[in-house]
Design a protein around this motif. Structure first.
Motif, PDB file in Angstrom:
ATOM      1  N   ARG A  16     -89.022 -54.903 -19.596  1.00 41.50           N
ATOM      2  CA  ARG A  16     -89.782 -55.395 -20.449  1.00 41.50           C
ATOM      3  C   ARG A  16     -90.017 -54.179 -21.641  1.00 41.50           C
ATOM      4  NH1 ARG A  16     -93.133 -57.072 -15.914  1.00 41.50           N
ATOM      5  NH2 ARG A  16     -94.599 -55.432 -16.382  1.00 41.50           N
ATOM      6  N   VAL A  17     -90.239 -52.992 -21.209  1.00 40.18           N
ATOM      7  CA  VAL A  17     -90.252 -51.956 -22.061  1.00 40.18           C
ATOM      8  C   VAL A  17     -89.182 -51.902 -22.917  1.00 40.18           C
ATOM      9  CG1 VAL A  17     -90.359 -49.282 -22.480  1.00 40.18           C
ATOM     10  CG2 VAL A  17     -92.124 -50.651 -20.903  1.00 40.18           C
ATOM     11  N   ALA A  18     -87.757 -51.905 -22.518  1.00 37.82           N
ATOM     12  CA  ALA A  18     -86.599 -51.979 -23.187  1.00 37.82           C
ATOM     13  C   ALA A  18     -86.558 -52.987 -24.196  1.00 37.82           C
ATOM     14  CB  ALA A  18     -85.473 -52.027 -22.390  1.00 37.82           C
ATOM     15  N   THR A  19     -87.270 -54.082 -23.913  1.00 34.80           N
ATOM     16  CA  THR A  19     -87.154 -55.313 -24.802  1.00 34.80           C
ATOM     17  C   THR A  19     -88.236 -55.089 -26.155  1.00 34.80           C
ATOM     18  OG1 THR A  19     -86.869 -57.042 -23.267  1.00 34.80           O
ATOM     19  CG2 THR A  19     -88.011 -57.811 -25.077  1.00 34.80           C
ATOM     20  N   VAL A  20     -89.292 -54.501 -25.872  1.00 31.39           N
ATOM     21  CA  VAL A  20     -90.193 -54.094 -26.931  1.00 31.39           C
ATOM     22  C   VAL A  20     -89.558 -52.909 -27.619  1.00 31.39           C
ATOM     23  CG1 VAL A  20     -92.219 -52.817 -27.266  1.00 31.39           C
ATOM     24  CG2 VAL A  20     -92.352 -54.506 -25.410  1.00 31.39           C
ATOM     25  N   LEU A  21     -88.929 -52.189 -27.222  1.00 33.95           N
ATOM     26  CA  LEU A  21     -88.253 -51.037 -27.938  1.00 33.95           C
ATOM     27  C   LEU A  21     -87.145 -51.503 -28.872  1.00 33.95           C
ATOM     28  CD1 LEU A  21     -88.258 -48.011 -25.418  1.00 33.95           C
ATOM     29  CD2 LEU A  21     -89.388 -48.178 -27.491  1.00 33.95           C
ATOM     30  N   SER A  22     -86.125 -52.665 -28.210  1.00 35.98           N
ATOM     31  CA  SER A  22     -85.224 -53.082 -29.046  1.00 35.98           C
ATOM     32  C   SER A  22     -85.783 -53.861 -29.959  1.00 35.98           C
ATOM     33  CB  SER A  22     -84.605 -54.064 -28.091  1.00 35.98           C
ATOM     34  OG  SER A  22     -83.344 -54.306 -28.172  1.00 35.98           O
ATOM     35  N   GLU A  23     -87.017 -54.543 -30.186  1.00 31.19           N
ATOM     36  CA  GLU A  23     -87.853 -55.427 -31.094  1.00 31.19           C
ATOM     37  C   GLU A  23     -88.010 -54.335 -31.935  1.00 31.19           C
ATOM     38  OE1 GLU A  23     -90.450 -57.918 -29.135  1.00 31.19           O
ATOM     39  OE2 GLU A  23     -88.767 -59.236 -28.224  1.00 31.19           O
ATOM     40  N   LEU A  24     -88.665 -53.298 -31.656  1.00 37.45           N
ATOM     41  CA  LEU A  24     -89.160 -52.470 -32.666  1.00 37.45           C
ATOM     42  C   LEU A  24     -87.814 -51.665 -33.535  1.00 37.45           C
ATOM     43  CD1 LEU A  24     -91.626 -50.364 -30.679  1.00 37.45           C
ATOM     44  CD2 LEU A  24     -92.335 -51.850 -32.703  1.00 37.45           C
ATOM     45  N   GLN A  25     -86.831 -51.598 -32.522  1.00 35.81           N
ATOM     46  CA  GLN A  25     -85.579 -51.203 -33.276  1.00 35.81           C
ATOM     47  C   GLN A  25     -85.432 -51.904 -34.568  1.00 35.81           C
ATOM     48  OE1 GLN A  25     -84.019 -48.052 -32.694  1.00 35.81           O
ATOM     49  NE2 GLN A  25     -83.034 -48.425 -34.910  1.00 35.81           N
ATOM     50  N   ARG A  26     -85.100 -53.439 -34.152  1.00 32.14           N
ATOM     51  CA  ARG A  26     -84.609 -54.450 -35.340  1.00 32.14           C
ATOM     52  C   ARG A  26     -85.690 -54.408 -36.529  1.00 32.14           C
ATOM     53  NH1 ARG A  26     -83.006 -57.180 -30.543  1.00 32.14           N
ATOM     54  NH2 ARG A  26     -84.982 -58.336 -30.475  1.00 32.14           N
ATOM     55  N   ILE A  43     -89.204 -41.359 -34.875  1.00 32.78           N
ATOM     56  CA  ILE A  43     -90.234 -41.577 -34.118  1.00 32.78           C
ATOM     57  C   ILE A  43     -89.842 -42.796 -32.960  1.00 32.78           C
ATOM     58  CG2 ILE A  43     -92.774 -43.098 -34.117  1.00 32.78           C
ATOM     59  CD1 ILE A  43     -92.853 -42.186 -37.193  1.00 32.78           C
ATOM     60  N   LEU A  44     -89.174 -43.468 -33.174  1.00 28.85           N
ATOM     61  CA  LEU A  44     -88.779 -44.442 -32.212  1.00 28.85           C
ATOM     62  C   LEU A  44     -87.945 -43.634 -30.885  1.00 28.85           C
ATOM     63  CD1 LEU A  44     -88.794 -47.432 -31.049  1.00 28.85           C
ATOM     64  CD2 LEU A  44     -86.989 -47.746 -32.457  1.00 28.85           C
ATOM     65  N   ARG A  45     -87.227 -42.711 -31.321  1.00 31.16           N
ATOM     66  CA  ARG A  45     -86.578 -41.853 -30.525  1.00 31.16           C
ATOM     67  C   ARG A  45     -87.564 -41.338 -29.498  1.00 31.16           C
ATOM     68  NH1 ARG A  45     -82.977 -40.505 -34.744  1.00 31.16           N
ATOM     69  NH2 ARG A  45     -84.321 -38.568 -35.255  1.00 31.16           N
ATOM     70  N   GLY A  46     -88.588 -40.501 -30.133  1.00 26.62           N
ATOM     71  CA  GLY A  46     -89.752 -40.114 -29.271  1.00 26.62           C
ATOM     72  C   GLY A  46     -90.385 -41.162 -28.210  1.00 26.62           C
ATOM     73  N   MET A  47     -90.441 -42.276 -28.853  1.00 26.65           N
ATOM     74  CA  MET A  47     -90.982 -43.316 -27.991  1.00 26.65           C
ATOM     75  C   MET A  47     -90.190 -43.699 -26.834  1.00 26.65           C
ATOM     76  SD  MET A  47     -92.669 -45.632 -31.135  1.00 26.65           S
ATOM     77  CE  MET A  47     -93.067 -47.034 -30.156  1.00 26.65           C
ATOM     78  N   GLU A  71     -82.150 -35.677 -27.927  1.00 26.47           N
ATOM     79  CA  GLU A  71     -82.907 -36.225 -28.861  1.00 26.47           C
ATOM     80  C   GLU A  71     -83.338 -35.406 -30.268  1.00 26.47           C
ATOM     81  OE1 GLU A  71     -83.586 -39.627 -29.449  1.00 26.47           O
ATOM     82  OE2 GLU A  71     -82.765 -39.974 -27.245  1.00 26.47           O
ATOM     83  N   LEU A  72     -83.792 -34.314 -30.160  1.00 26.18           N
ATOM     84  CA  LEU A  72     -84.226 -33.121 -31.079  1.00 26.18           C
ATOM     85  C   LEU A  72     -83.064 -32.914 -31.808  1.00 26.18           C
ATOM     86  CD1 LEU A  72     -86.622 -31.800 -32.487  1.00 26.18           C
ATOM     87  CD2 LEU A  72     -86.240 -30.172 -31.067  1.00 26.18           C
ATOM     88  N   PHE A  73     -81.615 -32.561 -31.134  1.00 32.97           N
ATOM     89  CA  PHE A  73     -80.865 -32.228 -31.955  1.00 32.97           C
ATOM     90  C   PHE A  73     -79.597 -33.199 -32.016  1.00 32.97           C
ATOM     91  CE2 PHE A  73     -83.017 -28.164 -30.384  1.00 32.97           C
ATOM     92  CZ  PHE A  73     -83.053 -27.627 -31.489  1.00 32.97           C
ATOM     93  N   ASP A  74     -79.843 -34.304 -31.720  1.00 29.20           N
ATOM     94  CA  ASP A  74     -78.848 -35.485 -31.785  1.00 29.20           C
ATOM     95  C   ASP A  74     -77.639 -35.264 -31.206  1.00 29.20           C
ATOM     96  OD1 ASP A  74     -78.493 -37.950 -32.630  1.00 29.20           O
ATOM     97  OD2 ASP A  74     -77.278 -37.483 -34.543  1.00 29.20           O
ATOM     98  N   LEU A  75     -77.744 -34.817 -29.884  1.00 33.21           N
ATOM     99  CA  LEU A  75     -76.650 -34.615 -28.920  1.00 33.21           C
ATOM    100  C   LEU A  75     -76.660 -35.902 -27.918  1.00 33.21           C
ATOM    101  CD1 LEU A  75     -77.935 -30.779 -27.827  1.00 33.21           C
ATOM    102  CD2 LEU A  75     -75.991 -31.400 -29.504  1.00 33.21           C
ATOM    103  N   PRO A  76     -75.548 -35.792 -27.486  1.00 34.80           N
ATOM    104  CA  PRO A  76     -75.240 -36.905 -26.593  1.00 34.80           C
ATOM    105  C   PRO A  76     -75.986 -36.864 -25.105  1.00 34.80           C
ATOM    106  CG  PRO A  76     -73.235 -35.608 -26.878  1.00 34.80           C
ATOM    107  CD  PRO A  76     -74.060 -35.099 -27.688  1.00 34.80           C
TER     108      PRO A  76
END
Length: 86
Positions: A16-26, A43-47, A71-76
């Motif tokens: 459910r959380v993944a769904t919310v985050l996906s919708e926010l990304q869109r 902000i979404l990455r932090g979320m 996340e901070l340094f955009d590393l894999p």
């Protein structure tokens, strides 16, 4: 209109959380100018990290630090070993 995620049949909390985050990304990708989108993506990455910490089993501080750094340094993101239920 806000969606009621409590009634999403048979999904785990993590799903459910993944769904919310996906919708926010869109929404992020379709709203605002390039600068707004970049700020909202950050902000979404932090979320996503916060959600990961709240939903999944308690990660070690090493895992938390590694995820923050990625996340901070955009590393894999590192490949985490799969849980072995056997």
């Amino acid at each position: 209109m806000a969606r009621d995620y409590r009634n999403t049949a048979r999904l785990t909390r993590a799903e459910r959380v993944a769904t919310v985050l996906s919708e926010l990304q869109r929404e992020v990708e379709h709203t605002g100018n390039a600068q707004d989108k970049a700020r909202r993506r950050a902000i979404l990455r932090g979320m996503r990290i916060a959600a990961w910490l709240l939903v999944d089993a308690r990660p070690s501080m090493r895992e938390v630090t590694t995820q923050f750094r990625c996340e901070l340094f955009d590393l894999p993101a590192p490949v985490m070993p799969a849980d072995d239920d056997d």
